[in-house]
Design an enzyme around this catalytic site. Structure first.
Site, PDB file in Angstrom:
ATOM      1  N   GLN A 123       0.893  -1.169   0.000  1.00 11.98           N
ATOM      2  CA  GLN A 123       0.000   0.000   0.000  1.00 11.98           C
ATOM      3  C   GLN A 123       0.925   1.209   0.000  1.00 11.98           C
ATOM      4  O   GLN A 123       1.456   1.587   1.035  1.00 11.98           O
ATOM      5  CB  GLN A 123      -0.921  -0.019   1.231  1.00 11.98           C
ATOM      6  CG  GLN A 123      -1.695   1.274   1.462  1.00 11.98           C
ATOM      7  CD  GLN A 123      -2.513   1.724   0.259  1.00 11.98           C
ATOM      8  OE1 GLN A 123      -3.213   0.939  -0.358  1.00 11.98           O
ATOM      9  NE2 GLN A 123      -2.414   3.005  -0.086  1.00 11.98           N
ATOM     10  N   GLY A 245     -10.832   0.954   2.113  1.00 13.44           N
ATOM     11  CA  GLY A 245     -11.910   0.354   1.353  1.00 13.44           C
ATOM     12  C   GLY A 245     -11.355  -0.116   0.019  1.00 13.44           C
ATOM     13  O   GLY A 245     -11.539  -1.257  -0.400  1.00 13.44           O
ATOM     14  N   GLU A 248      -6.733   2.680  -5.740  1.00 12.80           N
ATOM     15  CA  GLU A 248      -6.867   2.769  -7.197  1.00 12.80           C
ATOM     16  C   GLU A 248      -5.608   2.408  -7.960  1.00 12.80           C
ATOM     17  O   GLU A 248      -5.228   3.097  -8.909  1.00 12.80           O
ATOM     18  CB  GLU A 248      -7.316   4.187  -7.545  1.00 12.80           C
ATOM     19  CG  GLU A 248      -6.271   5.302  -7.271  1.00 12.80           C
ATOM     20  CD  GLU A 248      -6.337   5.901  -5.873  1.00 12.80           C
ATOM     21  OE1 GLU A 248      -6.800   5.224  -4.927  1.00 12.80           O
ATOM     22  OE2 GLU A 248      -5.913   7.067  -5.729  1.00 12.80           O
ATOM     23  N   HIS A 272     -15.808   4.338  -7.334  1.00 15.63           N
ATOM     24  CA  HIS A 272     -14.833   5.318  -6.849  1.00 15.63           C
ATOM     25  C   HIS A 272     -13.422   4.995  -7.374  1.00 15.63           C
ATOM     26  O   HIS A 272     -12.770   5.852  -7.975  1.00 15.63           O
ATOM     27  CB  HIS A 272     -14.850   5.328  -5.317  1.00 15.63           C
ATOM     28  CG  HIS A 272     -13.876   6.277  -4.705  1.00 15.63           C
ATOM     29  ND1 HIS A 272     -14.228   7.551  -4.304  1.00 15.63           N
ATOM     30  CD2 HIS A 272     -12.547   6.155  -4.454  1.00 15.63           C
ATOM     31  CE1 HIS A 272     -13.154   8.160  -3.826  1.00 15.63           C
ATOM     32  NE2 HIS A 272     -12.122   7.339  -3.907  1.00 15.63           N
ATOM     33  N   GLU A 273     -12.990   3.774  -7.153  1.00 18.16           N
ATOM     34  CA  GLU A 273     -11.609   3.434  -7.559  1.00 18.16           C
ATOM     35  C   GLU A 273     -11.462   3.478  -9.079  1.00 18.16           C
ATOM     36  O   GLU A 273     -10.437   3.904  -9.602  1.00 18.16           O
ATOM     37  CB  GLU A 273     -11.195   2.072  -7.005  1.00 18.16           C
ATOM     38  CG  GLU A 273     -11.335   1.918  -5.480  1.00 18.16           C
ATOM     39  CD  GLU A 273     -10.764   3.050  -4.656  1.00 18.16           C
ATOM     40  OE1 GLU A 273      -9.835   3.736  -5.145  1.00 18.16           O
ATOM     41  OE2 GLU A 273     -11.252   3.266  -3.524  1.00 18.16           O
ATOM     42  N   HIS A 276     -10.926   6.992 -10.346  1.00 17.76           N
ATOM     43  CA  HIS A 276      -9.539   7.459 -10.200  1.00 17.76           C
ATOM     44  C   HIS A 276      -8.720   7.227 -11.472  1.00 17.76           C
ATOM     45  O   HIS A 276      -7.664   7.844 -11.641  1.00 17.76           O
ATOM     46  CB  HIS A 276      -8.847   6.749  -9.037  1.00 17.76           C
ATOM     47  CG  HIS A 276      -9.042   7.389  -7.693  1.00 17.76           C
ATOM     48  ND1 HIS A 276      -8.762   8.715  -7.453  1.00 17.76           N
ATOM     49  CD2 HIS A 276      -9.470   6.873  -6.512  1.00 17.76           C
ATOM     50  CE1 HIS A 276      -8.991   8.977  -6.161  1.00 17.76           C
ATOM     51  NE2 HIS A 276      -9.434   7.879  -5.567  1.00 17.76           N
ATOM     52  N   GLU A 295      -9.303  13.235  -4.714  1.00 16.79           N
ATOM     53  CA  GLU A 295     -10.448  12.606  -4.065  1.00 16.79           C
ATOM     54  C   GLU A 295     -11.770  13.338  -4.291  1.00 16.79           C
ATOM     55  O   GLU A 295     -12.809  12.694  -4.465  1.00 16.79           O
ATOM     56  CB  GLU A 295     -10.175  12.404  -2.574  1.00 16.79           C
ATOM     57  CG  GLU A 295      -8.978  11.488  -2.279  1.00 16.79           C
ATOM     58  CD  GLU A 295      -9.110  10.073  -2.844  1.00 16.79           C
ATOM     59  OE1 GLU A 295     -10.241   9.659  -3.199  1.00 16.79           O
ATOM     60  OE2 GLU A 295      -8.075   9.389  -2.955  1.00 16.79           O
ATOM     61  N   ASP A 350      -0.838  11.169   5.719  1.00 13.39           N
ATOM     62  CA  ASP A 350      -1.973  10.314   6.094  1.00 13.39           C
ATOM     63  C   ASP A 350      -2.919  11.039   7.058  1.00 13.39           C
ATOM     64  O   ASP A 350      -4.107  10.719   7.135  1.00 13.39           O
ATOM     65  CB  ASP A 350      -1.489   9.003   6.740  1.00 13.39           C
ATOM     66  CG  ASP A 350      -0.873   8.047   5.714  1.00 13.39           C
ATOM     67  OD1 ASP A 350      -1.069   8.274   4.500  1.00 13.39           O
ATOM     68  OD2 ASP A 350      -0.196   7.084   6.118  1.00 13.39           O
ATOM     69  N   TYR A 358     -12.619  14.690   0.281  1.00 13.14           N
ATOM     70  CA  TYR A 358     -13.570  13.855  -0.457  1.00 13.14           C
ATOM     71  C   TYR A 358     -14.898  14.576  -0.664  1.00 13.14           C
ATOM     72  O   TYR A 358     -15.316  14.848  -1.793  1.00 13.14           O
ATOM     73  CB  TYR A 358     -13.850  12.551   0.312  1.00 13.14           C
ATOM     74  CG  TYR A 358     -12.716  11.570   0.319  1.00 13.14           C
ATOM     75  CD1 TYR A 358     -11.647  11.718   1.208  1.00 13.14           C
ATOM     76  CD2 TYR A 358     -12.696  10.480  -0.533  1.00 13.14           C
ATOM     77  CE1 TYR A 358     -10.609  10.801   1.243  1.00 13.14           C
ATOM     78  CE2 TYR A 358     -11.657   9.553  -0.510  1.00 13.14           C
ATOM     79  CZ  TYR A 358     -10.622   9.726   0.377  1.00 13.14           C
ATOM     80  OH  TYR A 358      -9.598   8.821   0.391  1.00 13.14           O
ATOM     81  N   LYS A 519     -11.429   2.959   8.334  1.00 14.89           N
ATOM     82  CA  LYS A 519     -12.680   3.698   8.406  1.00 14.89           C
ATOM     83  C   LYS A 519     -13.645   3.089   9.438  1.00 14.89           C
ATOM     84  O   LYS A 519     -14.464   3.795  10.028  1.00 14.89           O
ATOM     85  CB  LYS A 519     -13.316   3.692   7.018  1.00 14.89           C
ATOM     86  CG  LYS A 519     -14.732   4.181   6.951  1.00 14.89           C
ATOM     87  CD  LYS A 519     -15.309   4.002   5.562  1.00 14.89           C
ATOM     88  CE  LYS A 519     -16.831   3.967   5.661  1.00 14.89           C
ATOM     89  NZ  LYS A 519     -17.488   3.694   4.404  1.00 14.89           N
TER      90      LYS A 519
HETATM   91  N1  BES Z   1      -6.765   6.554  -2.687  1.00 18.35           N
HETATM   92  C1  BES Z   1      -7.712   6.284  -1.665  1.00 18.35           C
HETATM   93  C2  BES Z   1      -7.137   5.537  -0.494  1.00 18.35           C
HETATM   94  C3  BES Z   1      -6.027   6.270   0.227  1.00 18.35           C
HETATM   95  C4  BES Z   1      -6.104   7.624   0.488  1.00 18.35           C
HETATM   96  C5  BES Z   1      -4.926   5.573   0.638  1.00 18.35           C
HETATM   97  C6  BES Z   1      -5.049   8.266   1.152  1.00 18.35           C
HETATM   98  C7  BES Z   1      -3.883   6.204   1.294  1.00 18.35           C
HETATM   99  C8  BES Z   1      -3.940   7.562   1.553  1.00 18.35           C
HETATM  100  C9  BES Z   1      -8.911   5.498  -2.202  1.00 18.35           C
HETATM  101  O1  BES Z   1      -9.267   5.848  -3.503  1.00 18.35           O
HETATM  102  C10 BES Z   1     -10.086   5.840  -1.354  1.00 18.35           C
HETATM  103  O2  BES Z   1     -10.467   6.977  -1.353  1.00 18.35           O
HETATM  104  N2  BES Z   1     -10.615   4.878  -0.632  1.00 18.35           N
HETATM  105  C11 BES Z   1     -11.760   5.060   0.232  1.00 18.35           C
HETATM  106  C12 BES Z   1     -13.003   4.571  -0.397  1.00 18.35           C
HETATM  107  C13 BES Z   1     -13.834   5.570  -1.047  1.00 18.35           C
HETATM  108  C14 BES Z   1     -15.100   4.926  -1.583  1.00 18.35           C
HETATM  109  C15 BES Z   1     -14.146   6.791  -0.251  1.00 18.35           C
HETATM  110  C16 BES Z   1     -11.579   4.200   1.437  1.00 18.35           C
HETATM  111  O3  BES Z   1     -10.630   3.410   1.463  1.00 18.35           O
HETATM  112  O4  BES Z   1     -12.379   4.299   2.367  1.00 18.35           O
HETATM  113 ZN    ZN Z   2     -10.179   7.760  -3.605  1.00 17.66          ZN
END
Ligand code: BES
Ligand code: ZN
Length: 564
Positions: A123, A245, A248, A272-273, A276, A295, A350, A358, A519
């Site tokens: 990751q 979740g 991408e 969503h993915e 991206h 996002e 992070d 978002y 989450k």
């Molecule tokens: N790219 C993100 C995941 C991410 C963001 C990883 C920041 C590391 C740092 C991914 O596209 C994402 O937004 N995932 C969301 C799901 C989405 C439906 C809101 C998640 O993992 O909850």
């Molecule tokens: Zn995302």
């Protein structure tokens, strides 16, 4: 113009790496990756190439006059300074990773669906690629790459790239945070011409059914924003400890198994993915302060896909759920985290990962759409993706382009640089939810209600509308402690912690010990930590759950509950 990324030691304005050749062995026996990376760049007279690393053991650097690993910064890791000869255009670094690499999770067989083989996945977002490859780890630098990955017999290694056996190739330039690798007992099932799914044998049929609409989603975006430019679009279902979740990774989205609901109700994550592939992978945030460009645009596109594939009602419900969650989270955030363009100097990127980029980001685009009309906004977005294709851009680049191509009266500076949601925001509405609110009111008055055929979204809205209800009565009537849908169960458990509803606690414990999706973890542990009894429970559960969490989730929960 050069963009400064405060999260990288590398100095791309001096030397820009253009291509990587990765050659790695996956060593489950020692929980390390071992091998080499060759970095290619235009012939240079610069004396030094600086790479990002974190917890890497550097064995040697070929075609260099020498090298030195600098001091380790807690957030950035350590710079690897490589001395170059005149006219140099490549170096090869031999290295191995640490078993604690922040960008890798090594799973024991017990943590997989099949329980027989170990599993590894990477990751890299935001700045974890440097923990498994020494490179210029900034989204402002894009590379093409080739990879060769050897995994033990019986295990299947995949990279997010074009695949041919153990060889991989990415011919379109990508930022480092999109480089990804996984290895496990994986099977593959096609979903359509360009789409397919990788998963363990135990989950492959369930996954293929859940994701049956993927090809339709790809076509939906193509119809609005232009061709899908990455060849194949496949999904990889990871074990439940995956901290997100979805991720991408190009050509191969990584996804949590907690979206396998059985009724396609959580596939907004796939939308969503997939989105991206335009917003993020094609047009990329140049720094982590510009994360909302990735996002916010993606959530906007995600909802447009949902509308096309599942209809307007579904889109409206998701938009209202998102809007409510934004308010809820924003209420607990300090003002600097309520802006779109984040100030992250001295912070781990992070940390900037809240719903603000978002949902507030998507709301800004929705507000612009309302002002100029959908047709003009779609034409703008399509030209935006073409104009900046395969480039990394800043918020200022976006604003310049928008002001030139589509002048609007929306208060852009207020939206982007000031905290909170401006009063002129386009507010999503859902008629279906209004009916749920009426049902919730009747239920609160002691009446029976008919919930047959309720979708996940309706249930979520119902529960959130009730807030602190009589959970024993809810359980008697609707058996929510037995819910198998991860979102409904999570909402239910959160309410149980808030109101001290004991009968749900064994289920919560089991959930926290198997699922590593941040989450879900973060709100549950946060809520537990609010009372002395909850604190004790949180500490006890975390003590045994921690080892199964991904390093990224461990860092988050350590800060809430206390470390190992
Ligand atoms: N790219 C993100 C995941 C991410 C963001 C990883 C920041 C590391 C740092 C991914 O596209 C994402 O937004 N995932 C969301 C799901 C989405 C439906 C809101 C998640 O993992 O909850
Ligand atoms: Zn995302």
């Amino acid at each position: 113009m050069e963009v400064m990324d405060v999260h990288s030691w590398s100095q791309p304005e001096r030397i820009r790496v253009r291509h990587l050749e990765l050659n790695l062995d996956v060593r489950f026996d020692r929980k390390i990756l071992e091998g080499s990376v060759t970095l290619r760049f235009d012939a240079t007279t610069e004396p030094e190439l600086v790479l990002d690393t974190r917890d890497l053991e550097i064995h040697s650097v070929e075609n260099a006059a020498g090298f030195e690993l600098g001091a380790r910064d807690a957030i950035l890791g350590a710079p690897l300074r490589i001395q170059l000869a005149q006219g140099c255009s490549w170096v090869r670094v031999r290295y191995s990773t640490s078993p604690d690499a922040s960008g890798l999770q090594w799973l024991d067989p017990a943590q997989t669906a099949g329980k027989r083989y170990p599993f590894l996945y990477t990751q890299s977002q935001a700045i974890h690629a440097r923990s498994w490859i020494p490179l210029q780890d900034t989204p402002g630098v894009r590379v093409t790459f080739q990879g060769r990955v050897r995994a033990p017999a019986g295990l299947h290694a995949v990279m997010a790239a074009e695949r041919a056996g153990e060889h991989f190739r990415m011919q379109r330039p990508v930022p480092s945070y999109l480089i990804a690798l996984a290895a496990g007992a994986l099977e593959f099932k096609p979903l359509g011409e360009r789409c397919g799914v990788f998963a363990e044998a135990e989950l492959i049929d369930t996954a293929a059914r859940e994701f049956a609409d993927t090809e339709a989603m790809v076509r939906a975006v193509e119809g609005m924003y232009g061709p899908y430019r990455w060849g194949r679009y496949d999904l990889l279902v990871l074990p439940p400890s995956f901290p997100f979740g979805g991720m991408e990774n190009p050509c191969l989205t990584f996804a949590t198994p907690t979206i396998l609901a059985g009724d396609k109700s959580l596939v907004s994550l796939v939308a969503h993915e997939l989105a991206h592939s335009w917003s993020g992978n094609l047009v990329t945030n140049a720094t982590w302060s510009d994360f909302w460009l990735n996002e916010g645009f993606t959530v906007y596109l995600e909802r447009r896909i949902l509308e096309k594939v599942y209809g307007q009602d579904r889109e409206e419900m998701e938009a209202v759920l998102g809007r409510r969650e934004l308010d809820r989270e924003m209420a607990g955030l300090p003002e600097p985290d309520r802006v779109l363009h984040l100030e992250l100097t001295g912070r781990d990127p992070d940390d900037g990962c809240t719903l603000v980029p978002y949902e507030k980001g998507a709301l800004l685009l929705r507000t612009i759409e309302r002002e100029v009309g959908r047709d003009r906004f779609d034409a703008f977005l399509r030209s935006y993706f073409d104009h900046f294709a395969f480039q990394s851009i800043t918020t200022a680049d976006f604003l310049d382009y928008l002001r030139r191509e589509l002048p609007v009266t929306t208060a852009l500076d207020e939206w982007i640089y000031r905290p909170g949601v401006p009063l002129d925001a386009a507010e999503p509405r859902s008629d279906a939810f209004q009916r749920i609110e009426a049902a919730a009111a009747r239920w609160q008055q002691g009446q029976a209600i008919d919930t047959s055929g309720w979708s996940t979204q309706l249930w979520l809205h119902f529960l959130r509308t009730l807030d602190t209800p009589d959970q024993a009565r809810l359980d008697r009537e609707f058996h929510l402690t037995d819910a198998t849908n991860s979102e409904i169960l999570h909402q239910w458990l959160l309410m149980a912690v808030r109101s001290g509803y004991e009968p749900a606690f064994p289920r919560m414990e089991e959930f926290l010990k198997t699922v590593g999706r941040r989450k879900f973890l973060k709100p549950l542990y946060t809520e537990l930590m609010k009372t002395p009894a909850g604190k004790e429970r949180a500490r006890r559960i975390y003590q045994s759950a921690r080892a199964g969490y991904h390093p990224i989730a461990q860092t988050t929960i350590d800060a809430l509950v206390g470390g190992a």
